[in-house]
Design a protein around this motif. Structure first.
Motif, PDB file in Angstrom:
ATOM      1  N   VAL A  73       3.446   7.579   2.795  1.00 25.09           N
ATOM      2  CA  VAL A  73       3.658   6.357   3.578  1.00 25.09           C
ATOM      3  C   VAL A  73       3.532   5.158   2.653  1.00 25.09           C
ATOM      4  O   VAL A  73       2.555   5.050   1.901  1.00 25.09           O
ATOM      5  CB  VAL A  73       2.636   6.249   4.728  1.00 25.09           C
ATOM      6  N   HIS A  74       4.513   4.267   2.685  1.00 26.59           N
ATOM      7  CA  HIS A  74       4.529   3.087   1.827  1.00 26.59           C
ATOM      8  C   HIS A  74       4.700   1.843   2.684  1.00 26.59           C
ATOM      9  O   HIS A  74       5.540   1.813   3.582  1.00 26.59           O
ATOM     10  CB  HIS A  74       5.674   3.154   0.815  1.00 26.59           C
ATOM     11  N   LEU A  75       3.912   0.835   2.390  1.00 27.25           N
ATOM     12  CA  LEU A  75       4.004  -0.445   3.087  1.00 27.25           C
ATOM     13  C   LEU A  75       4.516  -1.483   2.089  1.00 27.25           C
ATOM     14  O   LEU A  75       3.865  -1.785   1.098  1.00 27.25           O
ATOM     15  CB  LEU A  75       2.636  -0.862   3.633  1.00 27.25           C
ATOM     16  N   TRP A  76       5.706  -2.028   2.381  1.00 28.12           N
ATOM     17  CA  TRP A  76       6.333  -3.020   1.511  1.00 28.12           C
ATOM     18  C   TRP A  76       6.262  -4.394   2.157  1.00 28.12           C
ATOM     19  O   TRP A  76       6.310  -4.524   3.378  1.00 28.12           O
ATOM     20  CB  TRP A  76       7.804  -2.660   1.275  1.00 28.12           C
TER      21      TRP A  76
ATOM     22  N   SER B 174      -1.565   2.633  -5.501  1.00 27.61           N
ATOM     23  CA  SER B 174      -1.602   1.761  -4.316  1.00 27.61           C
ATOM     24  C   SER B 174      -2.543   0.573  -4.541  1.00 27.61           C
ATOM     25  O   SER B 174      -3.686   0.742  -4.979  1.00 27.61           O
ATOM     26  CB  SER B 174      -2.074   2.563  -3.108  1.00 27.61           C
ATOM     27  N   PRO B 175      -2.115  -0.654  -4.191  1.00 30.01           N
ATOM     28  CA  PRO B 175      -3.020  -1.809  -4.253  1.00 30.01           C
ATOM     29  C   PRO B 175      -4.165  -1.689  -3.240  1.00 30.01           C
ATOM     30  O   PRO B 175      -5.212  -2.297  -3.418  1.00 30.01           O
ATOM     31  CB  PRO B 175      -2.117  -2.994  -3.905  1.00 30.01           C
ATOM     32  N   LEU B 176      -3.938  -0.926  -2.167  1.00 29.30           N
ATOM     33  CA  LEU B 176      -4.982  -0.677  -1.174  1.00 29.30           C
ATOM     34  C   LEU B 176      -5.630   0.664  -1.505  1.00 29.30           C
ATOM     35  O   LEU B 176      -5.080   1.724  -1.207  1.00 29.30           O
ATOM     36  CB  LEU B 176      -4.389  -0.664   0.240  1.00 29.30           C
ATOM     37  N   GLN B 177      -6.784   0.635  -2.134  1.00 27.37           N
ATOM     38  CA  GLN B 177      -7.488   1.851  -2.559  1.00 27.37           C
ATOM     39  C   GLN B 177      -8.644   2.160  -1.596  1.00 27.37           C
ATOM     40  O   GLN B 177      -9.007   1.367  -0.761  1.00 27.37           O
ATOM     41  CB  GLN B 177      -8.001   1.699  -3.986  1.00 27.37           C
TER      42      GLN B 177
ATOM     43  N   GLY C 111       0.821  -1.203   0.000  1.00 30.47           N
ATOM     44  CA  GLY C 111       0.000   0.000   0.000  1.00 30.47           C
ATOM     45  C   GLY C 111       0.852   1.248   0.000  1.00 30.47           C
ATOM     46  O   GLY C 111       1.980   1.236   0.514  1.00 30.47           O
ATOM     47  N   SER C 112       0.330   2.327  -0.584  1.00 28.85           N
ATOM     48  CA  SER C 112       1.007   3.624  -0.613  1.00 28.85           C
ATOM     49  C   SER C 112      -0.019   4.716  -0.357  1.00 28.85           C
ATOM     50  O   SER C 112      -1.114   4.685  -0.939  1.00 28.85           O
ATOM     51  CB  SER C 112       1.685   3.871  -1.964  1.00 28.85           C
ATOM     52  N   TRP C 113       0.360   5.682   0.487  1.00 23.63           N
ATOM     53  CA  TRP C 113      -0.577   6.743   0.871  1.00 23.63           C
ATOM     54  C   TRP C 113       0.153   8.075   1.032  1.00 23.63           C
ATOM     55  O   TRP C 113       1.361   8.133   1.232  1.00 23.63           O
ATOM     56  CB  TRP C 113      -1.240   6.423   2.216  1.00 23.63           C
ATOM     57  N   ASN C 114      -0.639   9.133   0.972  1.00 23.95           N
ATOM     58  CA  ASN C 114      -0.204  10.454   1.409  1.00 23.95           C
ATOM     59  C   ASN C 114      -0.911  10.777   2.719  1.00 23.95           C
ATOM     60  O   ASN C 114      -2.080  10.422   2.903  1.00 23.95           O
ATOM     61  CB  ASN C 114      -0.534  11.523   0.363  1.00 23.95           C
TER      62      ASN C 114
ATOM     63  N   ARG D 293      -7.533  -3.962  -2.153  1.00 25.10           N
ATOM     64  CA  ARG D 293      -8.968  -3.715  -2.051  1.00 25.10           C
ATOM     65  C   ARG D 293      -9.319  -2.507  -2.899  1.00 25.10           C
ATOM     66  O   ARG D 293      -8.501  -1.617  -3.127  1.00 25.10           O
ATOM     67  CB  ARG D 293      -9.414  -3.529  -0.602  1.00 25.10           C
ATOM     68  N   THR D 294     -10.569  -2.482  -3.365  1.00 28.45           N
ATOM     69  CA  THR D 294     -11.042  -1.370  -4.179  1.00 28.45           C
ATOM     70  C   THR D 294     -11.475  -0.228  -3.277  1.00 28.45           C
ATOM     71  O   THR D 294     -11.743  -0.409  -2.090  1.00 28.45           O
ATOM     72  CB  THR D 294     -12.203  -1.807  -5.072  1.00 28.45           C
ATOM     73  N   GLY D 295     -11.552   0.952  -3.846  1.00 33.71           N
ATOM     74  CA  GLY D 295     -11.915   2.126  -3.080  1.00 33.71           C
ATOM     75  C   GLY D 295     -13.231   2.726  -3.552  1.00 33.71           C
ATOM     76  O   GLY D 295     -14.009   2.070  -4.245  1.00 33.71           O
ATOM     77  N   PRO D 296     -13.453   3.982  -3.175  1.00 26.05           N
ATOM     78  CA  PRO D 296     -12.493   4.815  -2.430  1.00 26.05           C
ATOM     79  C   PRO D 296     -12.541   4.556  -0.932  1.00 26.05           C
ATOM     80  O   PRO D 296     -13.598   4.293  -0.368  1.00 26.05           O
ATOM     81  CB  PRO D 296     -12.956   6.241  -2.739  1.00 26.05           C
TER      82      PRO D 296
END
Length: 266
Positions: free
Chosen positions: A105-108, A263-266, A92-95, A161-164
């Motif tokens: 923020v990035h989760l690897w 991000s794969p986590l949306q 996942g990747s976020w602002n 997961r799909t978003g938003p």
């Protein structure tokens, strides 16, 4: 084994042995995961296991890294991960929206543990794009923190997961020696926080600042966050979980995150 790392960077703009004694009623209540965890003679309550071996996932687990970086970070790592030989994936990747500002923020996830992490680091040293990014990043940073993490066995594994959605990263700094007790209570508490599919992942530190726990949650928006959290208090047992875990906390922090486009986590 999978390992996780948290790296937190700011821009200019001991594992302890733990003794636990449970009543027979408690042992029946905990069931599955905790029943196997405490499958020993109650009289022999002094554990010699590290809490990482008791609390972490085994076959399905990964080593994770959370990085808080400048926004240009996203382009560099998109290029790296276009290479199928790079043994790491972005979970996942976020602002940051609310909380500490000017951070991405990035989760690897590193499947294969420390050897895979070492392989990734060696490949980064050979990447011209990453080395150039590293030089540019050094002009922007005023501090940096790294953490290696394992995921709790009773938490969901982060999956696309799909978003938003918006995401909340809640960080707890626990009293030394309290990690197993925390895990005992949250193995029950997590069931109160599953109805709205909000539980994304739960991790605890191995290297860096120790006895730190990170919980990652997903919500449709801030209003749904409030409603979901309030609904937990209507469930019998949630208040007891809070009552017993709060004394274990030295400090806590909440960040609200917005996913990046990739991000794969949306």
């Amino acid at each position: 084994m999978t390992i996780y790392i948290i790296v937190i960077q700011n821009l200019d703009s001991a594992e302890n042995n733990y003794s636990i004694t449970l009543s027979l009623a408690d042992r029946r209540y905990f069931g599955g995961w905790l029943r196997s965890l405490f499958a020993y003679d109650i009289k022999k309550d002094a554990r010699k296991d590290a809490h990482s071996s008791l609390l972490a996932k085994k076959a399905t687990s990964g080593l994770y890294e959370i990085q808080c970086e400048p926004l240009l970070f996203d382009e560099v790592h998109r290029e790296l991960h276009s290479n199928a030989d790079y043994p790491c994936e972005v979970a996942g990747s976020w602002n940051t929206w609310y909380g500490e500002q000017d951070q991405a923020v990035h989760l690897w996830r590193y499947y294969g543990g420390y050897p895979v992490l070492t392989e990734c680091l060696n490949k980064l040293r050979l990447s011209k794009a990453y080395l150039e990014f590293h030089r540019e990043r050094s002009k922007m940073l005023i501090s940096q923190r790294n953490q290696l993490l394992l995921e709790f066995s009773f938490w969901n594994q982060p999956v696309p997961r799909t978003g938003p959605n918006i995401y909340e990263l809640r960080t707890y700094r626990l009293k030394p020696g309290s990690m197993i007790e925390w895990g005992n209570h949250w193995a029950r508490a997590i069931k109160y926080r599953q109805n709205n599919n909000e539980a994304v992942g739960g991790f605890f530190t191995q290297i860096g600042e120790l006895y730190v726990v990170h919980h990652l949650w997903a919500y449709t928006d801030l209003q749904s966050r409030e409603e979901t959290r309030n609904s937990a208090w209507l469930k019998e047992g949630w208040d007891a979980s809070v009552h017993y875990t709060v004394p274990l906390i030295q400090s806590m922090e909440s960040r609200i995150l917005v996913p990046t486009k990739t991000s794969p986590l949306q």
